[in-house]
Design a protein around this motif. Structure first.
Motif, PDB file in Angstrom:
ATOM      1  N   ALA A  83      -2.657 -10.546  -1.301  1.00 25.84           N
ATOM      2  CA  ALA A  83      -3.254  -9.565  -0.399  1.00 25.84           C
ATOM      3  C   ALA A  83      -3.656 -10.192   0.942  1.00 25.84           C
ATOM      4  N   ARG A  84      -4.248 -11.374   0.881  1.00 25.86           N
ATOM      5  CA  ARG A  84      -4.747 -11.997   2.108  1.00 25.86           C
ATOM      6  C   ARG A  84      -3.650 -12.706   2.900  1.00 25.86           C
ATOM      7  N   TRP A  87       0.059  -9.850   2.720  1.00 28.20           N
ATOM      8  CA  TRP A  87      -0.129  -8.499   3.246  1.00 28.20           C
ATOM      9  C   TRP A  87      -1.205  -8.420   4.325  1.00 28.20           C
ATOM     10  N   ARG A  88      -1.967  -9.508   4.515  1.00 26.57           N
ATOM     11  CA  ARG A  88      -3.002  -9.577   5.556  1.00 26.57           C
ATOM     12  C   ARG A  88      -4.065  -8.482   5.381  1.00 26.57           C
ATOM     13  N   ARG A  89      -4.447  -8.217   4.155  1.00 26.86           N
ATOM     14  CA  ARG A  89      -5.524  -7.258   3.901  1.00 26.86           C
ATOM     15  C   ARG A  89      -6.868  -7.877   4.287  1.00 26.86           C
ATOM     16  N   GLU A  93     -11.063  -5.248   1.212  1.00 26.15           N
ATOM     17  CA  GLU A  93      -9.941  -4.596   0.536  1.00 26.15           C
ATOM     18  C   GLU A  93      -9.289  -5.534  -0.487  1.00 26.15           C
ATOM     19  N   SER A  94      -9.164  -6.801  -0.131  1.00 23.15           N
ATOM     20  CA  SER A  94      -8.599  -7.778  -1.063  1.00 23.15           C
ATOM     21  C   SER A  94      -9.495  -7.962  -2.281  1.00 23.15           C
ATOM     22  N   GLY A 220      -1.664   2.798  -0.208  1.00 19.83           N
ATOM     23  CA  GLY A 220      -1.711   1.434  -0.733  1.00 19.83           C
ATOM     24  C   GLY A 220      -1.011   1.310  -2.070  1.00 19.83           C
ATOM     25  N   ASP A 223      -0.335  -2.206  -3.400  1.00 20.49           N
ATOM     26  CA  ASP A 223      -1.584  -2.835  -3.841  1.00 20.49           C
ATOM     27  C   ASP A 223      -1.909  -2.403  -5.266  1.00 20.49           C
ATOM     28  N   ARG A 278     -14.613   0.966   0.763  1.00 20.38           N
ATOM     29  CA  ARG A 278     -13.442   0.151   1.043  1.00 20.38           C
ATOM     30  C   ARG A 278     -12.443   0.297  -0.099  1.00 20.38           C
ATOM     31  N   ALA A 279     -11.175   0.548   0.235  1.00 24.39           N
ATOM     32  CA  ALA A 279     -10.082   0.627  -0.745  1.00 24.39           C
ATOM     33  C   ALA A 279     -10.415   1.564  -1.904  1.00 24.39           C
TER      34      ALA A 279
END
Length: 308
Positions: A83-84, A87-89, A93-94, A220, A223, A278-279
């Motif tokens: 994710a980090r 996908w650069r979340r 969110e990660s 998402g 995700d 968040r998310a």
């Protein structure tokens, strides 16, 4: 598996009722948020306090604990890295997605499953202890700092003591370890409040589905699919490998730890997402899909590992 299927049927019915109430607009707008906050700050802490306070200390710190920890940490880290780094979340969110991939429903499904299938409801206590005393403080600290925009040593160190879920869990562990017998007038109010936690969280989950589809484009989906694959497939496999070949578990103990690892993502993940906004959709869809897929997963685990 009758007890497991009964438990899933009850959970599905409560979620469906919440969805129906939302569709009929019985409650005013924002009711899901208000009920979610009540569950986060009042009902769930009371439930966790009573569950952990009643747990046997020997079972809390049994060999199941390091196996469950290894499986959870591997899935959590795997999701967070993708994710980090890929996908650069964002950090929040990660964190929610990582919890969805590793945070087991040890309360709502784990307790009845441990009672009906494994023969002892306290067998889920080590997983509850791991999640609420170790994983949750770290995750909530990340969520708190990343959503507030304020980072300080004092805020990080005091965060666990500002979360009602963690406070309730820690107090329960203290009662269990010290062997203190609380009088009924003291503990019964917590039992009554805690009894409302599970149905309210499930009801709110149903309310949140109103007007939305699971795995809707732009919500998402990858995700959710990554978290679901890690939770339902990877986590029980890791628990089996570590339990059988590293720790040396076999028979009923190995069956127990793999069964608990195959449980769906806990409603607490959705609760945390809703609390920090968040998310939320990722958490909701992950909880719903893993809940559906955990039924065949548990059947496979029982067929392969259940003691004859």
């Amino acid at each position: 598996m009758a007890g497991v299927l009964t438990g899933f049927a009850i959970i599905g019915a409560i979620v469906a009722i919440g969805y129906l109430v939302g569709r009929l607009r019985v409650l005013p707008a924002g009711s899901d948020t208000a009920l979610g906050r009540a569950a986060f700050f009042v009902f769930s802490p009371a439930l966790l306090f009573t569950v952990l306070a009643d747990a046997d200390v020997g079972q809390l710190f049994s060999a199941l604990l390091p196996v469950s920890a290894a499986a959870a940490v591997l899935c959590l880290v795997a999701y967070a890295l993708v994710a980090r780094l890929v996908w650069r979340r964002g950090a929040a969110e990660s964190t929610i997605g990582a919890l969805g991939s590793s945070y087991t429903n040890a309360n709502n499904i784990g307790l009845p499953l441990a009672a009906y299938v494994l023969g002892d409801p306290a067998l889920s206590a080590p997983v509850i202890l791991l999640q609420l005393v170790v994983i949750a403080p770290i995750a909530l600290t990340v969520l708190d700092v990343s959503t507030s925009g304020r980072l300080s040593l004092g805020r990080v160190l005091t965060q666990p003591f500002r979360s009602p879920l963690i406070i309730g869990s820690l107090l329960g562990v203290v009662i269990a370890v010290t062997g203190v017998e609380l009088p009924d007038p003291v503990v019964e109010p917590f039992r009554l409040l805690g009894g409302a936690a599970v149905p309210i969280v499930l009801f709110v989950l149903g309310l949140s589905l109103t007007g939305q589809r699971v795995l809707e484009p732009g919500s998402g989906r990858r995700d959710v699919l990554l978290a679901t694959g890690l939770k339902i497939v990877v986590m029980p496999i890791v628990a089996w490998i570590v339990g059988a070949y590293v720790v040396g578990l076999e028979g009923a103990e190995l069956f127990t730890v793999v069964t608990l690892a195959a449980l769906p993502a806990g409603q607490n993940v959705f609760q945390y997402a809703q609390r920090y906004d968040r998310a939320v959709v990722v958490a909701r869809d992950t909880v719903l899909i893993t809940t559906a897929l955990s039924v065949p997963a548990l059947v496979v685990v029982a067929a392969l590992l259940a003691p004859r």
